[in-house]
Design a protein around this motif. Sequence first.
Motif, PDB file in Angstrom:
ATOM      1  N   HIS A   1      -3.076  16.111  -1.462  1.00  0.00           N
ATOM      2  CA  HIS A   1      -2.832  16.647  -0.198  1.00  0.00           C
ATOM      3  C   HIS A   1      -2.862  15.044   0.652  1.00  0.00           C
ATOM      4  O   HIS A   1      -3.757  14.478   1.839  1.00  0.00           O
ATOM      5  CB  HIS A   1      -4.527  17.249   0.547  1.00  0.00           C
TER       6      HIS A   1
ATOM      7  N   VAL B   1      -8.954   9.829  -5.056  1.00  0.00           N
ATOM      8  CA  VAL B   1      -8.285  10.691  -5.234  1.00  0.00           C
ATOM      9  C   VAL B   1      -6.983  11.437  -6.211  1.00  0.00           C
ATOM     10  O   VAL B   1      -6.264  12.407  -6.337  1.00  0.00           O
ATOM     11  CB  VAL B   1      -6.610   9.807  -3.981  1.00  0.00           C
TER      12      VAL B   1
ATOM     13  N   ILE C   1     -11.943  15.092   1.643  1.00  0.00           N
ATOM     14  CA  ILE C   1     -11.033  14.246   1.613  1.00  0.00           C
ATOM     15  C   ILE C   1     -11.328  13.670   3.260  1.00  0.00           C
ATOM     16  O   ILE C   1     -11.061  12.173   2.983  1.00  0.00           O
ATOM     17  CB  ILE C   1      -8.933  15.267   1.189  1.00  0.00           C
TER      18      ILE C   1
ATOM     19  N   LEU D   1      -7.088  16.029  -5.000  1.00  0.00           N
ATOM     20  CA  LEU D   1      -6.729  15.029  -3.549  1.00  0.00           C
ATOM     21  C   LEU D   1      -5.373  14.897  -3.208  1.00  0.00           C
ATOM     22  O   LEU D   1      -4.738  14.964  -2.835  1.00  0.00           O
ATOM     23  CB  LEU D   1      -7.793  14.627  -3.137  1.00  0.00           C
TER      24      LEU D   1
ATOM     25  N   TRP E   1     -11.176  20.757  -0.246  1.00  0.00           N
ATOM     26  CA  TRP E   1     -11.297  19.728  -0.164  1.00  0.00           C
ATOM     27  C   TRP E   1     -11.490  18.771   0.954  1.00  0.00           C
ATOM     28  O   TRP E   1     -11.170  17.963   0.923  1.00  0.00           O
ATOM     29  CB  TRP E   1      -9.810  19.998  -1.064  1.00  0.00           C
TER      30      TRP E   1
ATOM     31  N   LEU F   1      -4.224  13.223   4.296  1.00  0.00           N
ATOM     32  CA  LEU F   1      -5.173  11.923   3.736  1.00  0.00           C
ATOM     33  C   LEU F   1      -4.839  10.584   4.703  1.00  0.00           C
ATOM     34  O   LEU F   1      -5.405  10.563   5.369  1.00  0.00           O
ATOM     35  CB  LEU F   1      -5.052  11.525   2.638  1.00  0.00           C
TER      36      LEU F   1
END
Length: 325
Positions: free
Chosen positions: A244, A236, A210, A241, A206, A248
């Motif tokens: 997270h 997203v 990202i 994602l 990931w 980001l």
Amino acid sequence: MSFQDIMGQDAAKRLLQNSLRKEAISHAYVFSGPAGSGQMKTALTFAEALFCQQLKDDACGECLECRKVAHGNHPDLHIVHAEGASIKIDQIRELQRIFTYRSESGNPKVYIIEQADKMTVQAANSLLKFLEEPQVPAVGILISDNGQALLPTIQSRAQWVPFTPLNPDMMMQELSHEGYPAALSRCVVHLASGLDSCREILQQNWFAEIRNVVLQLGKESMERGNSSLILAQQKVFKTGLAEHLDTLFHLFHLWLKDMLHFQYGRHESIIFIDQLDTISKLAVTRSTEQWVSYMDLAVECRKKLRYNVNGQLCVEQFLMGLARA
């Protein structure tokens, strides 16, 4: 392993080697600092140096004693790890039982307690008695991300050895040497405080995803405005994602800061250096004050996440803020 093989931590290494030279070894040490900054490696090297038959203030790595430590089978070195979520009193009692027997070599016996702040209250109190009245010559090394979390009575009876976050350039060099992609390594060393944490992030698929999303959303927001909201929904919130978002926003903060680095000609400080062409075009489209305000917005969004503000709302507000020239 020699102290010279340990990355950074010059103050900690100097303190320990001076103790070895002066033969002024404390009965207990607290190695406190961020995970991955080298505490365990330093602890093992210190133990090796205490046992070493050739050198006084370091480990030669070649004598029998050093080789035993390196191979993990030295009879006078014992390492305690957390069992589950904590270090329990039975583990400390077992350590005390082992330390009723003297070392055959005449060296002090050494024990290392990893994540020492995870000791239960009962275990910590049991260790306190052991620290004060060891039955045989012993050196204890307590490793913790937060040494202040240890009982004050333990802290007061041990020598404090502080560990600091490793220099990002130093970590990046090591990660590149280990074969991790340079572009990802250059980012991750500014997100994590130690090599272990960096490696853990880099091994997750990931993270690369990202990073790419940040670049896409950033460019989309600057050039096409609100269309970035649709892209965020697709890239997203319809993917994993969304778990997270803190990363980001942290990556966005680094990317926005790169615009300032470019404006001031500090190309060597640019994190997303592989995106230099895009950065050179975007950096001149906003003033320094605007880039700073965007960075403040990224920080504010990270704070909102910690207070459980809706993640999608945070991302949308942030992207709309970037879209306003």
